[in-house]
Scaffold this motif. Structure first.
Motif, PDB file in Angstrom:
ATOM      1  N   UNK A 130      39.413  44.487  12.379  1.00 25.56           N
ATOM      2  CA  UNK A 130      38.549  44.066  13.586  1.00 25.56           C
ATOM      3  C   UNK A 130      39.080  43.440  14.482  1.00 25.56           C
ATOM      4  N   UNK A 131      40.957  43.162  14.697  1.00 22.43           N
ATOM      5  CA  UNK A 131      40.927  42.189  15.428  1.00 22.43           C
ATOM      6  C   UNK A 131      42.077  43.600  16.873  1.00 22.43           C
ATOM      7  N   UNK A 132      42.292  44.560  15.557  1.00 22.94           N
ATOM      8  CA  UNK A 132      42.955  45.755  16.496  1.00 22.94           C
ATOM      9  C   UNK A 132      42.043  46.931  17.306  1.00 22.94           C
ATOM     10  N   UNK A 133      40.870  47.365  16.980  1.00 22.12           N
ATOM     11  CA  UNK A 133      40.395  47.968  17.350  1.00 22.12           C
ATOM     12  C   UNK A 133      40.651  48.147  19.051  1.00 22.12           C
ATOM     13  N   UNK A 134      39.909  46.790  19.403  1.00 22.68           N
ATOM     14  CA  UNK A 134      39.199  47.034  20.989  1.00 22.68           C
ATOM     15  C   UNK A 134      39.689  45.322  21.188  1.00 22.68           C
ATOM     16  N   UNK A 135      39.645  45.191  22.390  1.00 18.66           N
ATOM     17  CA  UNK A 135      39.377  43.428  23.303  1.00 18.66           C
ATOM     18  C   UNK A 135      38.005  43.576  22.494  1.00 18.66           C
ATOM     19  N   UNK A 136      37.549  44.167  22.782  1.00 22.60           N
ATOM     20  CA  UNK A 136      35.925  43.482  22.242  1.00 22.60           C
ATOM     21  C   UNK A 136      35.896  43.551  20.721  1.00 22.60           C
ATOM     22  N   UNK A 157      47.105  44.486  28.967  1.00 15.73           N
ATOM     23  CA  UNK A 157      45.912  44.055  30.416  1.00 15.73           C
ATOM     24  C   UNK A 157      45.829  44.799  30.452  1.00 15.73           C
ATOM     25  N   UNK A 158      44.343  44.567  30.904  1.00 14.00           N
ATOM     26  CA  UNK A 158      43.002  45.020  31.073  1.00 14.00           C
ATOM     27  C   UNK A 158      42.661  45.182  32.196  1.00 14.00           C
ATOM     28  N   UNK A 159      42.337  43.090  32.875  1.00 13.34           N
ATOM     29  CA  UNK A 159      42.183  42.347  33.485  1.00 13.34           C
ATOM     30  C   UNK A 159      43.625  42.166  34.419  1.00 13.34           C
ATOM     31  N   UNK A 160      43.612  42.013  36.190  1.00 12.27           N
ATOM     32  CA  UNK A 160      44.427  42.212  36.666  1.00 12.27           C
ATOM     33  C   UNK A 160      45.375  39.750  36.467  1.00 12.27           C
ATOM     34  N   UNK A 161      46.379  40.192  36.606  1.00 11.56           N
ATOM     35  CA  UNK A 161      46.854  39.058  36.565  1.00 11.56           C
ATOM     36  C   UNK A 161      46.298  37.950  37.629  1.00 11.56           C
ATOM     37  N   UNK A 162      45.597  38.091  39.066  1.00 11.23           N
ATOM     38  CA  UNK A 162      44.980  37.174  39.398  1.00 11.23           C
ATOM     39  C   UNK A 162      43.600  36.420  38.380  1.00 11.23           C
TER      40      UNK A 162
END
Length: 185
Positions: free
Chosen positions: A48-54, A131-136
């Protein structure tokens, strides 16, 4: 004003913090129990924690945030109008005219109250996950979390009814059931 709540008085920020610390005893107990159970449930939890971020975010929400959210919402919206910590400090959550808030308004109030907490979970997860989103964006979200927490803490000091921002939006106040500022524990 409701007859049962006609003698309510404003509550200091310190009293609210102490009440939350008492409630944190219950939250900590739940987290310790969850941690202990996770050793046995590890084969079911890891996917459940490794399948996807969602999937990880939903699992974290269901296991951590939702039970705490429901504890506050149900305790404050139903019979006692207060969590265990608030009862221990002699305070209640009521509408601005002293009436009980009911479960619907309590659910709304708690959602606003725990929004920074859940946003912090989301942000921290995305700091350690691939990483899925920018550091910003991630750092902007962290700044938003700290900003909201600061506003939530400072707002009772600026309000004549000692209301937090989420209390003001939900139309609620935290009041003492007694005439004294800090009731005996």
């Amino acid at each position: 004003m409701d007859d049962r709540h006609e003698n309510l008085t404003n509550v200091s920020l310190i009293t609210r913090i102490i009440a939350f610390l008492w409630d944190y005893v219950i939250i900590s107990g739940y987290l310790i129990l969850l941690f202990a159970v996770s050793f046995f449930a590890r084969p079911w939890l890891i996917p459940l924690f490794t399948a996807s971020s969602l999937s990880a975010e939903i699992t974290g929400f269901l296991l951590i945030t939702l039970p705490v959210y429901l504890y506050f919402s149900i305790s404050e919206g139903l019979k006692w109008h207060a969590t265990w910590g608030k009862r221990k400090m002699g305070i209640v959550v009521v509408g601005v005219r002293g009436q009980p808030i009911g479960l619907g308004r309590s659910l709304f109030r708690s959602a606003l109250k725990f929004a920074p907490w859940e946003l912090a979970h989301f942000t921290i997860w995305h700091m350690v996950a691939p990483p899925e989103y920018s550091d910003y964006l991630i750092y902007s979200l962290l700044i938003a979390v700290y900003g909201l927490v600061f506003i939530y803490l400072i707002s009772p000091l600026k309000s004549k009814n000692n209301q937090t921002v989420y209390d003001s939006i939900a139309g609620t106040v935290v009041r003492s059931k007694y005439r004294t500022k800090i009731p005996h524990i």
